[in-house]
Design an enzyme around this catalytic site. Sequence first.
Site, PDB file in Angstrom:
ATOM      1  N   SER A  37     -81.383 -40.257  16.657  1.00 25.46           N
ATOM      2  CA  SER A  37     -80.958 -39.027  16.337  1.00 25.46           C
ATOM      3  C   SER A  37     -79.825 -38.582  17.549  1.00 25.46           C
ATOM      4  O   SER A  37     -79.865 -39.048  18.714  1.00 25.46           O
ATOM      5  CB  SER A  37     -82.156 -38.052  16.661  1.00 25.46           C
ATOM      6  OG  SER A  37     -81.660 -36.651  16.591  1.00 25.46           O
ATOM      7  N   HIS A  72     -74.152 -33.708  14.577  1.00 26.23           N
ATOM      8  CA  HIS A  72     -75.483 -34.079  14.723  1.00 26.23           C
ATOM      9  C   HIS A  72     -75.745 -35.151  13.479  1.00 26.23           C
ATOM     10  O   HIS A  72     -75.336 -35.109  12.537  1.00 26.23           O
ATOM     11  CB  HIS A  72     -76.463 -33.000  14.509  1.00 26.23           C
ATOM     12  CG  HIS A  72     -77.858 -33.182  13.735  1.00 26.23           C
ATOM     13  ND1 HIS A  72     -78.086 -33.222  12.537  1.00 26.23           N
ATOM     14  CD2 HIS A  72     -78.910 -33.665  14.554  1.00 26.23           C
ATOM     15  CE1 HIS A  72     -79.491 -33.625  12.463  1.00 26.23           C
ATOM     16  NE2 HIS A  72     -79.866 -33.803  13.647  1.00 26.23           N
ATOM     17  N   ASN A 132     -79.234 -37.975  12.199  1.00 23.32           N
ATOM     18  CA  ASN A 132     -80.769 -38.416  12.297  1.00 23.32           C
ATOM     19  C   ASN A 132     -80.985 -39.178  11.109  1.00 23.32           C
ATOM     20  O   ASN A 132     -80.800 -38.741   9.988  1.00 23.32           O
ATOM     21  CB  ASN A 132     -81.627 -37.292  12.661  1.00 23.32           C
ATOM     22  CG  ASN A 132     -83.109 -37.482  12.840  1.00 23.32           C
ATOM     23  OD1 ASN A 132     -83.565 -38.048  11.511  1.00 23.32           O
ATOM     24  ND2 ASN A 132     -83.493 -37.320  13.670  1.00 23.32           N
ATOM     25  N   ARG A 182     -84.365 -41.913   9.838  1.00 26.86           N
ATOM     26  CA  ARG A 182     -85.627 -41.965  10.297  1.00 26.86           C
ATOM     27  C   ARG A 182     -86.495 -42.681   9.325  1.00 26.86           C
ATOM     28  O   ARG A 182     -86.089 -42.589   7.941  1.00 26.86           O
ATOM     29  CB  ARG A 182     -86.396 -40.810  10.706  1.00 26.86           C
ATOM     30  CG  ARG A 182     -86.190 -39.806   9.747  1.00 26.86           C
ATOM     31  CD  ARG A 182     -86.542 -38.255  10.206  1.00 26.86           C
ATOM     32  NE  ARG A 182     -86.318 -37.211   9.099  1.00 26.86           N
ATOM     33  CZ  ARG A 182     -85.173 -36.764   8.881  1.00 26.86           C
ATOM     34  NH1 ARG A 182     -84.053 -37.067   9.465  1.00 26.86           N
ATOM     35  NH2 ARG A 182     -85.210 -35.927   7.808  1.00 26.86           N
ATOM     36  N   SER A 238     -86.543 -35.335  25.613  1.00 25.54           N
ATOM     37  CA  SER A 238     -85.818 -35.977  24.677  1.00 25.54           C
ATOM     38  C   SER A 238     -85.941 -34.964  23.307  1.00 25.54           C
ATOM     39  O   SER A 238     -84.816 -35.134  22.641  1.00 25.54           O
ATOM     40  CB  SER A 238     -86.640 -37.290  24.319  1.00 25.54           C
ATOM     41  OG  SER A 238     -86.516 -38.293  25.200  1.00 25.54           O
TER      42      SER A 238
END
Length: 391
Positions: free
Chosen positions: A174, A188, A190, A192, A345
């Site tokens: 991220s 941004h 991310n 996963r 984090s």
Amino acid sequence: MSFKVAIRSFKTLSYVGSYKKIRERNLKFYCAAVIGAGYMAYQQHKNSSADMKEILQIKNYMAEPVTPISQLEKNPNDMKTQMELLIMRIQAEFCRALEKEEDEEAKFLVDRWTRKEGGGGITCVLQDGRVFEKAGVNISVVSGTLPPAAVQQMKTRGKNFDSQELPFFAAGVSAVIHPRNPMVPTIHFNYRYFEVTDKNGVQWWFGGGTDLTPYYLNEEDATHFHLTLKHACDAHDKTYYGRFKKWCDDYFSIPHRGERRGVGGIFFDDIDSPDQTSAFNFVTSCAEAVIPSYIPIVQKHKDDAYGYHERQWQLLRRGRYVEFNLIYDRGTKFGLFTPEARYESILMSLPLNAKWEYMHTPKPNSAEEKLMKVLKEPRDWLHLEQARQVA
């Protein structure tokens, strides 16, 4: 570094370096270059699941992998291994690409942390740079048991689990980059991977996305950004970009303001088809599209002139960024509900500085109002709907 990995990294960074030349050419050359980049990213990673030699080259990562090297070597074909290696590489490549745009002394602080229940992560933060006011690029590889609150968060997304507390594994990368110059947008991304075990067995899925949040609208930049993401999607499924672009517009919404956070990108969750390897390859292509989608924009605008007025507007828009992340973002909520959550984090995404003014309204016909119109009514940057109607 293995030969395949060296070639892959070289091609990615070569595209970034050559963009300044590309943007001076006409649209035909520009589109051809981006199409080529998307095809190249796909070809580079069709065989990525088989190339596991990266685990022997620890020096190429920002820190040592979270999982012991011996365990990674024993399970080279396990998706948990493949995902950890992917996010380690993406983190390192992106951090180094950002550092190249900074002054020589500006480097990422690397914080490798562990978690008692299982796993850990690597947090990389660059703060108070000349180009980047705050840049965070994190990876986490965690396992353990999800408590009821976290399970409930997942059920709100339609997940149907038969247990109240579930063994889980999660790995992801991220990043949120807040530039100093208001003419450079925030990015941004991310990506996963989750595994959850209940009495019916293991359920797995991928999620992710990349989105852009400008402070001043540059239509050429928005088109470049979306076109790069589209070609990463098209290499796997021609329907992905349209679906995931809309999902992004809907997800990154600030309902109480009646506006989106930015000009969108792609966003998807719960991807578990057509099969695990294909889903992993798609996520890999999307993650690799980050550098060519964003770094050319940074290079183009990082030295643009701006003044006090533009800075104040940037701080106001960052306030909106904070509102979304703390009120609506599912990833933030999931992280805060996870046992032994590492709050520093999780909250890395917040800007170093932000501002709120009472009842602020942009002046009519201003550059700020131009941005707000797009935030209130998301735009089809690639004119796909128009093309469909013509066809």
